[in-house]
Design a protein around this motif. Structure first.
Motif, PDB file in Angstrom:
ATOM      1  N   ASP A 122       0.865  -1.175   0.000  1.00  0.00           N
ATOM      2  CA  ASP A 122       0.000   0.000   0.000  1.00  0.00           C
ATOM      3  C   ASP A 122       0.904   1.227   0.000  1.00  0.00           C
ATOM      4  O   ASP A 122       1.467   1.593   1.022  1.00  0.00           O
ATOM      5  CB  ASP A 122      -0.892  -0.015   1.251  1.00  0.00           C
ATOM      6  N   LYS A 123       1.024   1.876  -1.135  1.00  0.00           N
ATOM      7  CA  LYS A 123       1.996   2.961  -1.305  1.00  0.00           C
ATOM      8  C   LYS A 123       1.661   4.207  -0.487  1.00  0.00           C
ATOM      9  O   LYS A 123       2.452   5.122  -0.413  1.00  0.00           O
ATOM     10  CB  LYS A 123       2.127   3.306  -2.776  1.00  0.00           C
ATOM     11  N   SER A 124       0.498   4.257   0.134  1.00  0.00           N
ATOM     12  CA  SER A 124       0.126   5.443   0.896  1.00  0.00           C
ATOM     13  C   SER A 124       0.515   5.341   2.369  1.00  0.00           C
ATOM     14  O   SER A 124       0.491   6.325   3.075  1.00  0.00           O
ATOM     15  CB  SER A 124      -1.376   5.693   0.779  1.00  0.00           C
ATOM     16  N   LEU A 125       0.834   4.136   2.847  1.00  0.00           N
ATOM     17  CA  LEU A 125       1.169   3.980   4.260  1.00  0.00           C
ATOM     18  C   LEU A 125       2.660   4.195   4.497  1.00  0.00           C
ATOM     19  O   LEU A 125       3.487   3.627   3.800  1.00  0.00           O
ATOM     20  CB  LEU A 125       0.783   2.578   4.741  1.00  0.00           C
ATOM     21  N   PRO A 126       3.030   5.029   5.479  1.00  0.00           N
ATOM     22  CA  PRO A 126       4.445   5.231   5.763  1.00  0.00           C
ATOM     23  C   PRO A 126       5.058   3.994   6.416  1.00  0.00           C
ATOM     24  O   PRO A 126       4.400   3.296   7.181  1.00  0.00           O
ATOM     25  CB  PRO A 126       4.461   6.417   6.719  1.00  0.00           C
ATOM     26  N   SER A 127       6.281   3.717   6.082  1.00  0.00           N
ATOM     27  CA  SER A 127       7.029   2.609   6.672  1.00  0.00           C
ATOM     28  C   SER A 127       8.427   3.091   6.989  1.00  0.00           C
ATOM     29  O   SER A 127       8.902   4.075   6.437  1.00  0.00           O
ATOM     30  CB  SER A 127       7.105   1.428   5.709  1.00  0.00           C
ATOM     31  N   GLU A 166      26.410   0.958   1.937  1.00  0.00           N
ATOM     32  CA  GLU A 166      26.168   1.548   0.623  1.00  0.00           C
ATOM     33  C   GLU A 166      25.030   0.815  -0.095  1.00  0.00           C
ATOM     34  O   GLU A 166      24.225   1.433  -0.788  1.00  0.00           O
ATOM     35  CB  GLU A 166      27.445   1.551  -0.233  1.00  0.00           C
ATOM     36  N   ASN A 167      24.905  -0.490   0.131  1.00  0.00           N
ATOM     37  CA  ASN A 167      23.799  -1.261  -0.460  1.00  0.00           C
ATOM     38  C   ASN A 167      22.469  -0.851   0.148  1.00  0.00           C
ATOM     39  O   ASN A 167      21.456  -0.753  -0.554  1.00  0.00           O
ATOM     40  CB  ASN A 167      24.014  -2.763  -0.260  1.00  0.00           C
ATOM     41  N   LEU A 168      22.467  -0.619   1.458  1.00  0.00           N
ATOM     42  CA  LEU A 168      21.249  -0.192   2.137  1.00  0.00           C
ATOM     43  C   LEU A 168      20.796   1.172   1.617  1.00  0.00           C
ATOM     44  O   LEU A 168      19.609   1.374   1.326  1.00  0.00           O
ATOM     45  CB  LEU A 168      21.468  -0.143   3.652  1.00  0.00           C
ATOM     46  N   LEU A 169      21.732   2.106   1.478  1.00  0.00           N
ATOM     47  CA  LEU A 169      21.389   3.440   0.980  1.00  0.00           C
ATOM     48  C   LEU A 169      20.871   3.370  -0.456  1.00  0.00           C
ATOM     49  O   LEU A 169      19.904   4.053  -0.811  1.00  0.00           O
ATOM     50  CB  LEU A 169      22.609   4.371   1.069  1.00  0.00           C
ATOM     51  N   GLU A 170      21.491   2.535  -1.267  1.00  0.00           N
ATOM     52  CA  GLU A 170      21.060   2.355  -2.658  1.00  0.00           C
ATOM     53  C   GLU A 170      19.662   1.737  -2.722  1.00  0.00           C
ATOM     54  O   GLU A 170      18.798   2.193  -3.481  1.00  0.00           O
ATOM     55  CB  GLU A 170      22.078   1.449  -3.364  1.00  0.00           C
ATOM     56  N   ALA A 171      19.431   0.699  -1.908  1.00  0.00           N
ATOM     57  CA  ALA A 171      18.112   0.048  -1.887  1.00  0.00           C
ATOM     58  C   ALA A 171      17.037   1.022  -1.404  1.00  0.00           C
ATOM     59  O   ALA A 171      15.928   1.064  -1.961  1.00  0.00           O
ATOM     60  CB  ALA A 171      18.151  -1.183  -0.988  1.00  0.00           C
ATOM     61  N   HIS A 172      17.365   1.813  -0.390  1.00  0.00           N
ATOM     62  CA  HIS A 172      16.396   2.787   0.116  1.00  0.00           C
ATOM     63  C   HIS A 172      16.040   3.811  -0.965  1.00  0.00           C
ATOM     64  O   HIS A 172      14.861   4.148  -1.147  1.00  0.00           O
ATOM     65  CB  HIS A 172      16.935   3.484   1.365  1.00  0.00           C
ATOM     66  N   ALA A 173      17.050   4.278  -1.699  1.00  0.00           N
ATOM     67  CA  ALA A 173      16.793   5.244  -2.770  1.00  0.00           C
ATOM     68  C   ALA A 173      15.865   4.644  -3.828  1.00  0.00           C
ATOM     69  O   ALA A 173      14.949   5.318  -4.317  1.00  0.00           O
ATOM     70  CB  ALA A 173      18.106   5.697  -3.398  1.00  0.00           C
ATOM     71  N   GLU A 174      16.062   3.381  -4.167  1.00  0.00           N
ATOM     72  CA  GLU A 174      15.187   2.712  -5.149  1.00  0.00           C
ATOM     73  C   GLU A 174      13.771   2.562  -4.613  1.00  0.00           C
ATOM     74  O   GLU A 174      12.793   2.767  -5.332  1.00  0.00           O
ATOM     75  CB  GLU A 174      15.763   1.343  -5.509  1.00  0.00           C
ATOM     76  N   LEU A 175      13.656   2.167  -3.332  1.00  0.00           N
ATOM     77  CA  LEU A 175      12.324   1.992  -2.738  1.00  0.00           C
ATOM     78  C   LEU A 175      11.569   3.319  -2.649  1.00  0.00           C
ATOM     79  O   LEU A 175      10.349   3.357  -2.825  1.00  0.00           O
ATOM     80  CB  LEU A 175      12.442   1.364  -1.346  1.00  0.00           C
ATOM     81  N   GLU A 176      12.296   4.416  -2.382  1.00  0.00           N
ATOM     82  CA  GLU A 176      11.659   5.734  -2.278  1.00  0.00           C
ATOM     83  C   GLU A 176      10.985   6.152  -3.584  1.00  0.00           C
ATOM     84  O   GLU A 176      10.022   6.912  -3.568  1.00  0.00           O
ATOM     85  CB  GLU A 176      12.696   6.800  -1.898  1.00  0.00           C
ATOM     86  N   GLU A 177      11.502   5.632  -4.697  1.00  0.00           N
ATOM     87  CA  GLU A 177      10.901   5.959  -5.995  1.00  0.00           C
ATOM     88  C   GLU A 177       9.505   5.339  -6.139  1.00  0.00           C
ATOM     89  O   GLU A 177       8.677   5.840  -6.879  1.00  0.00           O
ATOM     90  CB  GLU A 177      11.803   5.470  -7.127  1.00  0.00           C
ATOM     91  N   THR A 178       9.276   4.236  -5.421  1.00  0.00           N
ATOM     92  CA  THR A 178       8.009   3.510  -5.548  1.00  0.00           C
ATOM     93  C   THR A 178       7.077   3.746  -4.367  1.00  0.00           C
ATOM     94  O   THR A 178       5.866   3.853  -4.547  1.00  0.00           O
ATOM     95  CB  THR A 178       8.293   1.994  -5.668  1.00  0.00           C
ATOM     96  N   LEU A 210       8.392   6.409   3.004  1.00  0.00           N
ATOM     97  CA  LEU A 210       9.384   5.439   3.489  1.00  0.00           C
ATOM     98  C   LEU A 210      10.557   6.198   4.097  1.00  0.00           C
ATOM     99  O   LEU A 210      11.139   7.069   3.459  1.00  0.00           O
ATOM    100  CB  LEU A 210       9.860   4.562   2.333  1.00  0.00           C
ATOM    101  N   SER A 211      10.888   5.872   5.340  1.00  0.00           N
ATOM    102  CA  SER A 211      12.017   6.551   5.981  1.00  0.00           C
ATOM    103  C   SER A 211      13.107   5.542   6.331  1.00  0.00           C
ATOM    104  O   SER A 211      12.844   4.348   6.485  1.00  0.00           O
ATOM    105  CB  SER A 211      11.550   7.282   7.248  1.00  0.00           C
ATOM    106  N   LEU A 212      14.320   6.046   6.444  1.00  0.00           N
ATOM    107  CA  LEU A 212      15.479   5.226   6.792  1.00  0.00           C
ATOM    108  C   LEU A 212      16.155   5.858   7.988  1.00  0.00           C
ATOM    109  O   LEU A 212      16.471   7.050   7.972  1.00  0.00           O
ATOM    110  CB  LEU A 212      16.450   5.132   5.606  1.00  0.00           C
ATOM    111  N   HIS A 213      16.373   5.064   9.018  1.00  0.00           N
ATOM    112  CA  HIS A 213      17.057   5.525  10.223  1.00  0.00           C
ATOM    113  C   HIS A 213      18.344   4.727  10.362  1.00  0.00           C
ATOM    114  O   HIS A 213      18.320   3.496  10.303  1.00  0.00           O
ATOM    115  CB  HIS A 213      16.181   5.300  11.465  1.00  0.00           C
TER     116      HIS A 213
END
Length: 161
Positions: free
Chosen positions: A111-116, A131-143, A147-150
Motif C-alpha cells: 500500500d503505497k500510501s502507508l508510511p514505513s 552503501e547497499n542499504l542506501l542504494e536500496a532505500h533510494a530505489e524503494l523511495e521511488e516507488t 518510506l524513511s530510513l534511520h
C-alpha cells in the motif's frame, strides 16, 4: 548450574568487559564446549584499544571451543588483529533478519500510501553493506511514499551520513 544439567554447549555473545573472565567460565564449564559469538571486537576501534585490549581479546577468542563471526569482514579483522592462532576455530555465520518474522511490515509496503520505516543499527564501517542499504532505500523511495530510513551507530562511515 552446569553441574546440575546436561548441557550440550554454552553459547555466549562476546563482551569486552567479560573477556578477562572467559578462561574462568571455560574452566567452570568443564567438558561443555564454549561457543562465542563475535559481533565486533574493541581492538577494531583505535590504537589505544588495540594496545590495551588485544591481549585480553586474543585470549578470550582462543579460550572458546568455537567462535562465530557474523561477517566475512569481521573474521578478516579478527584474524588481522588477533592473529591466525586466535582464529583457528572461527567461522562465519552471517548475521541477518528473517523477513518472515515481520510479515505485516512487508505487506504494508504494498500500500503505497502507508508510511514505513527501515532501520540499521550497528557499526558504520566499510564492508558492512551500508552503501547497499542506501542504494536500496533510494530505489524503494521511488516507488513507496513515506518510506524513511534511520541509521544508528558509530564508525568511520558516520561522516558520510
Amino acid at each position: 548450574m552446569v553441574s546440575e544439567n546436561n548441557y550440550s554447549f554454552c553459547y555466549m555473545r562476546y563482551s569486552t568487559q567479560f573477556s578477562p573472565l572467559l578462561p574462568a567460565l571455560k574452566k567452570a564449564l568443564g567438558d561443555v564446549p564454549l561457543v562465542l559469538e563475535l559481533n565486533s571486537i574493541s581492538a577494531q576501534h583505535g590504537a589505544l584499544n588495540r594496545l590495551l585490549l588485544t591481549p585480553f581479546e586474543s585470549k578470550a577468542v582462543r579460550t572458546a571451543d568455537l567462535t562465530i563471526c557474523i561477517s566475512d569482514p569481521l573474521l578478516k579483522d579478527v584474524t588481522s588483529l588477533l592473529g591466525s592462532e586466535a582464529t583457528r576455530n572461527c567461522f562465519v555465520l552471517p548475521n541477518g533478519v528473517n523477513p518472515d518474522r515481520f510479515p505485516a511490515t512487508f505487506e504494508r509496503l504494498g500500500d503505497k500510501s502507508l508510511p514505513s520505516s527501515l532501520c540499521y543499527c550497528g557499526i558504520l564501517k566499510p564492508g558492512y553493506g551500508l552503501e547497499n542499504l542506501l542504494e536500496a532505500h533510494a530505489e524503494l523511495e521511488e516507488t513507496y511514499t513515506g518510506l524513511s530510513l534511520h541509521i544508528i551507530g558509530e564508525g568511520p562511515h558516520r561522516t558520510l551520513l
